[in-house]
Design a protein around this motif. Sequence first.
Motif, PDB file in Angstrom:
ATOM      1  N   TRP A  78      36.767  37.884  35.278  1.00 18.27           N
ATOM      2  CA  TRP A  78      36.001  37.592  34.225  1.00 18.27           C
ATOM      3  C   TRP A  78      36.900  38.546  33.084  1.00 18.27           C
ATOM      4  O   TRP A  78      36.932  37.989  31.963  1.00 18.27           O
ATOM      5  N   ASP A  79      37.545  39.752  33.225  1.00 19.69           N
ATOM      6  CA  ASP A  79      38.494  40.406  32.541  1.00 19.69           C
ATOM      7  C   ASP A  79      39.511  39.643  32.110  1.00 19.69           C
ATOM      8  O   ASP A  79      40.081  39.579  30.883  1.00 19.69           O
ATOM      9  N   ALA A  80      40.037  39.079  33.232  1.00 26.12           N
ATOM     10  CA  ALA A  80      41.198  38.060  32.790  1.00 26.12           C
ATOM     11  C   ALA A  80      40.819  36.751  31.947  1.00 26.12           C
ATOM     12  O   ALA A  80      41.773  36.478  30.943  1.00 26.12           O
ATOM     13  N   GLY A  81      39.587  36.343  31.934  1.00 26.73           N
ATOM     14  CA  GLY A  81      39.181  35.207  31.141  1.00 26.73           C
ATOM     15  C   GLY A  81      38.948  35.716  29.717  1.00 26.73           C
ATOM     16  O   GLY A  81      39.404  35.171  28.979  1.00 26.73           O
ATOM     17  N   ALA A  82      38.273  36.986  29.461  1.00 27.27           N
ATOM     18  CA  ALA A  82      38.151  37.469  28.418  1.00 27.27           C
ATOM     19  C   ALA A  82      39.546  37.808  27.470  1.00 27.27           C
ATOM     20  O   ALA A  82      39.813  37.502  26.361  1.00 27.27           O
ATOM     21  N   THR A 215      47.801  33.352  34.652  1.00 23.98           N
ATOM     22  CA  THR A 215      48.790  34.435  34.245  1.00 23.98           C
ATOM     23  C   THR A 215      48.348  35.739  34.601  1.00 23.98           C
ATOM     24  O   THR A 215      48.947  36.895  35.229  1.00 23.98           O
ATOM     25  N   GLU A 216      47.150  36.038  33.997  1.00 21.20           N
ATOM     26  CA  GLU A 216      46.615  37.437  34.230  1.00 21.20           C
ATOM     27  C   GLU A 216      46.107  37.855  35.579  1.00 21.20           C
ATOM     28  O   GLU A 216      46.403  38.925  35.866  1.00 21.20           O
ATOM     29  N   LEU A 217      45.493  36.545  36.203  1.00 22.35           N
ATOM     30  CA  LEU A 217      45.330  37.142  37.546  1.00 22.35           C
ATOM     31  C   LEU A 217      46.386  37.292  38.417  1.00 22.35           C
ATOM     32  O   LEU A 217      46.669  38.227  39.290  1.00 22.35           O
ATOM     33  N   LEU A 218      47.585  36.611  38.085  1.00 22.68           N
ATOM     34  CA  LEU A 218      48.933  36.918  38.753  1.00 22.68           C
ATOM     35  C   LEU A 218      49.224  38.123  38.475  1.00 22.68           C
ATOM     36  O   LEU A 218      49.910  38.835  39.583  1.00 22.68           O
ATOM     37  N   SER A 219      49.198  38.780  37.290  1.00 25.90           N
ATOM     38  CA  SER A 219      49.606  39.998  36.901  1.00 25.90           C
ATOM     39  C   SER A 219      48.713  41.020  37.590  1.00 25.90           C
ATOM     40  O   SER A 219      49.322  42.040  37.930  1.00 25.90           O
ATOM     41  N   LYS A 224      48.597  45.199  42.032  1.00 28.93           N
ATOM     42  CA  LYS A 224      48.092  45.592  43.070  1.00 28.93           C
ATOM     43  C   LYS A 224      49.126  45.789  44.355  1.00 28.93           C
ATOM     44  O   LYS A 224      49.230  46.900  45.013  1.00 28.93           O
ATOM     45  N   ILE A 225      50.044  44.769  44.475  1.00 32.02           N
ATOM     46  CA  ILE A 225      51.124  44.858  45.321  1.00 32.02           C
ATOM     47  C   ILE A 225      52.089  45.927  45.324  1.00 32.02           C
ATOM     48  O   ILE A 225      52.172  46.693  46.005  1.00 32.02           O
TER      49      ILE A 225
END
Lengths: 230, 222
Positions: A78-82, A215-219, A224-225
């Motif tokens: 949801w944060d990525a969406g925002a 893009t945000e989810l990938l970053s 995390k990695i």
Amino acid sequence: MNLNTLYNLRWTVLPPVVGVAITVMAGLALVSAPTEVVEGDVQRLLYVHLPSALASYLSFGITAVCSALFLITRDFKWDAGAQAAALVGLIFTALTLITGALWGRPIWGVYWQWDPRITTTLILFLIFAAYLVARKSSELDNERVARFCSVYAIIGFLDVPLIHMSVRWWRTLHPQPIVSRLDPALPTEMLLVTLFSVAAVLLVAVWFIVLGVETELLSQRLLKIKGRVR
Amino acid sequence: MDLAYQYSCLISLTVADLKLTWREKSAWLTTALFACAALLIYSFALDLASGVVVSLLPGVIWTVFLFAGIFSASQSFHADRENGVLDALRISPVHPTIVYLSKTISNFVQLAAIQIPVLLGATVLFNEDIFQINIIMIVLLGTLGYCSLTTLLSALSFGSKSTNLMLPVMALPLLVPLLIACVEATASALDETPDGAPWMMLLVLFAIWTTLISALMFPLAD
């Protein structure tokens, strides 16, 4: 068709549909739509201006809703969406203000008028620009920044009606500037082109938001990695 | 939630915060001096000594309050964060809303105390009767709305380097309704015209709205 299946169409169906819609919109706006008798070709800016304004309101609305959902669920999608919607909203707000100024100069005689709607749009731009700058310049951990920015986005969005009301009163209670203002009724052909443009630009906005979310989810995954490797 | 206990906590926290501010004089003294200096700078820049000041004075006074208030608000959680007070309060039975309200009241008192020399200075420098009951009401209402919003925003710390820079950037666009309402209400009070009623209504609406929404959001932000 469930929501996931629909969302999976973002790579296969959405890009060509957006491409076709924008091409058709450009053709309709530049060639097919009749030239406005009084305003001339500058009126064609309406086919970008109005849809951009609607796309920006939609995007900021999505930012506020996603921020509220993040605060409730603490799910970073949801944060990525925002975040993605805020950036897209900012781009379309800038486009709205620029096309409005370009239209205003020959028609009103000025680039800028302290009209309540224009002023509110500018303040909205500043609020969400601050939101994005805060996100990017922060040195805190992701969770805290997301939490703080979500609170700010909700307050910013809820403040908009008050801003609009105050600016409207401010203008109403002051003498209005004397400018040449023309309000012709929109003929059916122009109305149809406008409606098509709205649909096309909203599709572009949705596509941009989807790309931003990915893009945000990938970053987020990359962070995390990196955290695990360290 | 034991209301009587929370109420006593609110009083204790507010008094403690005000005592701390009084002891560490540098923050509020700097803000007060900044406000007085800004008033002087405005009078040079806008040539307020020339005579017709009534149209400009409300704007000058409120922009001085706004910028001075930002100084004050950016400091409000600084000491608490550095000394671990916020962490201690988080594990205590004090509700986060009480922490927020105590900070807002403390900031309100500080800013109201700073506004007195500014109003006095403006009265002397510009020969206008600013110390009227209706202008004082406007100042108090405006300060309440202002403090309730900036206290929440100052709690949203975005990291050590950028906090002080980010607060004005984030707060000022949200404060546009407050600024317009305060300036217009003050102008109508100075002019003694009856146009001030809608602006007072907007001011009350803004103060209630920001206090409610900030009190609700603070537990999520803290």
